[in-house]
Structure formats: structure tokens, C-alpha cells
Design an enzyme around this catalytic site. Structure first.
Site, PDB file in Angstrom:
ATOM      1  N   HIS A  42       0.746  -1.059  -0.008  1.00 57.51           N
ATOM      2  CA  HIS A  42       0.048   0.038  -0.095  1.00 57.51           C
ATOM      3  C   HIS A  42       0.908   1.254   0.015  1.00 57.51           C
ATOM      4  O   HIS A  42       0.841   2.118  -0.859  1.00 57.51           O
ATOM      5  CB  HIS A  42      -0.869   0.196   1.343  1.00 57.51           C
ATOM      6  CG  HIS A  42      -1.813   1.140   1.373  1.00 57.51           C
ATOM      7  ND1 HIS A  42      -3.129   0.876   1.127  1.00 57.51           N
ATOM      8  CD2 HIS A  42      -1.587   2.558   1.678  1.00 57.51           C
ATOM      9  CE1 HIS A  42      -3.750   2.269   1.238  1.00 57.51           C
ATOM     10  NE2 HIS A  42      -2.827   3.197   1.524  1.00 57.51           N
ATOM     11  N   GLU A  43       1.821   1.361   0.966  1.00 53.72           N
ATOM     12  CA  GLU A  43       2.769   2.411   1.096  1.00 53.72           C
ATOM     13  C   GLU A  43       3.500   2.311  -0.191  1.00 53.72           C
ATOM     14  O   GLU A  43       4.013   3.687  -0.498  1.00 53.72           O
ATOM     15  CB  GLU A  43       3.436   2.567   2.610  1.00 53.72           C
ATOM     16  CG  GLU A  43       2.641   2.675   3.679  1.00 53.72           C
ATOM     17  CD  GLU A  43       1.693   3.860   3.758  1.00 53.72           C
ATOM     18  OE1 GLU A  43       2.144   4.706   3.227  1.00 53.72           O
ATOM     19  OE2 GLU A  43       0.433   3.767   4.231  1.00 53.72           O
ATOM     20  N   HIS A 103       1.924   4.187  -3.036  1.00 50.75           N
ATOM     21  CA  HIS A 103       1.968   5.573  -2.909  1.00 50.75           C
ATOM     22  C   HIS A 103       3.439   6.350  -3.110  1.00 50.75           C
ATOM     23  O   HIS A 103       3.543   7.322  -3.933  1.00 50.75           O
ATOM     24  CB  HIS A 103       1.572   5.984  -1.346  1.00 50.75           C
ATOM     25  CG  HIS A 103       0.211   5.792  -1.081  1.00 50.75           C
ATOM     26  ND1 HIS A 103      -0.772   6.308  -1.651  1.00 50.75           N
ATOM     27  CD2 HIS A 103      -0.421   5.222   0.072  1.00 50.75           C
ATOM     28  CE1 HIS A 103      -2.001   6.008  -1.111  1.00 50.75           C
ATOM     29  NE2 HIS A 103      -1.553   5.525  -0.019  1.00 50.75           N
TER      30      HIS A 103
END
Lengths: 167, 243
Positions: B21-22, B25
Site C-alpha cells: 500500500h505505502e 503511494h
């Protein structure tokens, strides 16, 4: 002249806000404890699970007590020619420090250091003020006051009090 | 022993899903020219760090989360590479990247597992399509109020992870949690990616930035709301564990 120097021009206190402490601390440790409690119950360690719930409650309780004491003990006073600080610089000893304005190298402020501190301090309008000395180190001669209410206006007030006395 | 294995399962599953997820980003931010100051795996005290050209990489003590800190993400900065100063479309891409990768990874994993189970990639695809339709119907049902959600919080999730038996079961749950994590993150609640998306869309419509002050207050309010929900869900989860 001496009397003028003793006049307290600005006083900063560390705020005690249970609302801030509860939200910030709970946000910080919630996921860790929630997963740990789930792990304990799933592996049939019910007592450990209950213990973890108690530990979480105790952490928050002690944090509230610790913060209350810290707020009562911490104060930073600005006079005509100097700033005085009383409180815990670090964990243990309560200290009293004084710095003449010409002995100050820099004054900075931040709004939180960790992920949650940053968000909640900004939302609540709190901030931390750090004073760095010219002589000696920050650890031995510096000053810090955290969780100051209405931080931007306080920083402006400090600027007005000190003016150009910090050379 | 089961406690240690259970803990490792939780750390691996949550840690991996947060990492992708990170990571998404982070990658899209870099690709969009935004200056990334920190990329951290885990929360709490740092146990390892490395300074890159402009990004500092961290591994922190509690491996159950992580974050990407971009320049100008929270405050106004006069730098064309600050998050707030790049175009709305770039910001939307950066914010969307995290939840989308979770949904995409979950569906991919679901398809792989369904293909193994049915011994055919095509059959796996049909099962995945059915799952997707079911998921879509559930979301529509929830939004329209025709269905009720059985909400499970971190306590319930960790209990489910620990109780998985065998790798198939474990990765199946991983796929489901990954998709759920992606969808939950898209909810329009300040503090979540969905909340940020709403603010960017508002900015696109108004052609004016939402003020830093308003954004901060909304984020804090959203976090407060999430914490309140978390407390209730946890109580519910613990109650269910006693049943």
C-alpha cells in the site's frame, strides 16, 4: 531598574488536555494492542488477552497521571532581560534554568514529532518550543516546553518580548 | 509455539499489505515528481534507517503499519515538488495508488488460488469474476441500506489470521483482507485515502485549495470518528471471542 527586570512579561504553561492525550495515545497504540489481544484470544490465552486489555487501560491511565504532573511542574517565564524555565527537561529531574537573551542562539517551535503527534497537535493548535543556548549544549543549558496552547500566537508574543535583545 | 506462529502470521500478512500500500503511494509520488522525505515500514522507534538521495528509509519497531511522508503533504511549502503544489490529477493518482494496489493484489491472489483449486486459470477467472460481482452487490446493498455489514475489527481479524490452517487458507484470507483494506481506505472519511480524494475533487470543482486549517480539522475529526468506531468494533470483537 532591578524591579523592571523582575516583571514577568510572558508566562508559558504546558497544557493538560485529557482529550488530546487520550486520542493521541490511543491512536498510537490501538492497532498494536488490538492485534495482540486478538492473538491471545485466538491461541486460547484468555488470561493474557484480558491482561493486555488491562495493560492498555493502565498505559492510558498512567499517561494521564504523568502528563498532569508534568503540566503542573512545567513553566517558562519571560522577563525584560531573560527567560526562566522550571520543569523536567528529560524524564527524571526537575530543573530550574535561566538564560539571558544575549545567551540564546536560537528559538524554534514544532508541532509534534511522531505521525500522530503531528496531526493531533496541529488539530488542537498545540506546539513545542525549544530554546538553544550559545554556550554549552542543548542538553545541559537548553530549554523546552511542549504542548503549549495557541502556539502561533505564543510564538508571536515571544518575538515581541525578546525583540532585538537576542544578538 | 502456536502463539509465536500466530504472531508471525499477523506480522507477515499485515506488514506485507501495508508495505505494498505505502510502496504504491511512494512509487507514484516519485513518478509524479513529488519529493518524498520519508518511507517508513512500521511505527514507533526506528531500528534501521538509510538516507537516500532525498528520501530517508526507516524500519521501525512495530511492524504493523507504515507511512510515506511527502514534502508539503500537511503544510504549505513554496516548492514546485511539494505534494500540495503538483496538479490535482497527479495528487489523485498518488492517493488512489495505495487502495488500488491492495484491491488489485487481492483479486490477483484470489485468481491464483482459485486457479490452483480448480486446476484451471480459466475456471479461476470465472470464480474471481463471481467474487467480484458478489462484492459489488454487497457494496451496493450497504450503500442503499438493503444489506447489513458484519464489521470485524483488528481483534477479530488477528483472530481469523491465527486460526487459518494451511497456506491455502492463509493466502485466501490475505486476498480477502487485501481487497477489504483497499475498499475501506476508499471510504470518504477524512484521515483515510478516500477522505483525501474527496478534498482533491472538491478542489477541482471549486478551482481553489481547501485551507490547511480546514483540512487539519477535518482529518482530526475523521481520526476521532475512526477511533470511536474502532473502540466499538473492538468491544464487539472481544465479545464475539468470548462466545
Amino acid at each position: 531598574m532591578k524591579k523592571e527586570n523582575e516583571k514577568e512579561l510572558l508566562k508559558l504553561k504546558r497544557v493538560f488536555s485529557p482529550k488530546y492525550i487520550l486520542t493521541e495515545k490511543l491512536a498510537e497504540v490501538y492497532l498494536f494492542f488490538a492485534l495482540l489481544i486478538g492473538l491471545c484470544f485466538a491461541t486460547k490465552r484468555i488470561l493474557y488477552g484480558i491482561l493486555m486489555i488491562l495493560v492498555l487501560i493502565l498505559i492510558i491511565f498512567f499517561k494521564l497521571v504523568f502528563e498532569k504532573r508534568k503540566s503542573n511542574q512545567t513553566v517558562m517565564k519571560f522577563y525584560e532581560d531573560r527567560v526562566e524555565f522550571k520543569g523536567k527537561m528529560f524524564l527524571f529531574k526537575t530543573e530550574e534554568r535561566s538564560l539571558k537573551y544575549e545567551e540564546i542562539k536560537d528559538i524554534t517551535f514544532t508541532q509534534g514529532a511522531t505521525f500522530f503527534e503531528k496531526r493531533f497537535q496541529k488539530a488542537f493548535g498545540y506546539g513545542n518550543i525549544y530554546i538553544y543556548p550559545k554556550k554549552g549544549t542543548y542538553l545541559t543549558h537548553g530549554m523546552q516546553i511542549e504542548l503549549v496552547e495557541d502556539i502561533f500566537s505564543k510564538v508571536e508574543q515571544i518575538k515581541n518580548v525578546i525583540g532585538d535583545k537576542m544578538i | 509455539m502456536s502463539f509465536v506462529i500466530g504472531a508471525l502470521k499477523i506480522i507477515f500478512l499485515i506488514g506485507f499489505l501495508v508495505f505494498i500500500h505505502e510502496g504504491a503511494h511512494f512509487l507514484i509520488a516519485k513518478k509524479s515528481g513529488v519529493k518524498v522525505l520519508e518511507f517508513s515500514l512500521g511505527f514507533g522507534k526506528k531500528i534501521w534507517s538509510k538516507k537516500g538521495e532525498e528520501t530517508e528509509y526507516f524500519i521501525r519497531m512495530i511492524p504493523l503499519g507504515g507511512y510515506v511522508r511527502m514534502l508539503g503533504e500537511e503544510e504549505d511549502v513554496e516548492d514546485e515538488r511539494a505534494f500540495k503544489n503538483v496538479s490535482c490529477w497527479k495528487r489523485l493518482a498518488i492517493v488512489f495508488a495505495g487502495p488500488i494496489i491492495n484491491i488489485f493484489f487481492g483479486l490477483l491472489l484470489f485468481w491464483v488460488l482459485a486457479s490452483i483449486y480448480n486446476k484451471s486459470p480459466y475456471a479461476g477467472l470465472i470464480v474471481t469474476k463471481r467474487y467480484l460481482v458478489m462484492l459489488f452487490q454487497s457494496i451496493v446493498g450497504l450503500v442503499s441500506g438493503k444489506a447489513r455489514a458484519g464489521v470485524v475489527g483488528p481483534v477479530g481479524i488477528s483472530s481469523m489470521i491465527v486460526n487459518t490452517s494451511g497456506w491455502f487458507d492463509f493466502f485466501y484470507l490475505m486476498a480477502i483482507i487485501s481487497v477489504s483494506l483497499g475498499i475501506t481506505n476508499l471510504l470518504p472519511i477524512p484521515g483515510l485515502d478516500g477522505g483525501k480524494i474527496v478534498l482533491i475533487i472538491i478542489e477541482m470543482i471549486r478551482r481553489k485549495k481547501v485551507s490547511e486549517d480546514t483540512e487539519l480539522k477535518l482529518t482530526a475529526l475523521g481520526m476521532l470518528l475512526l477511533l470511536t468506531i474502532a473502540v466499538f468494533v473492538t468491544m464487539n470483537d472481544v465479545g464475539n471471542l468470548f462466545k
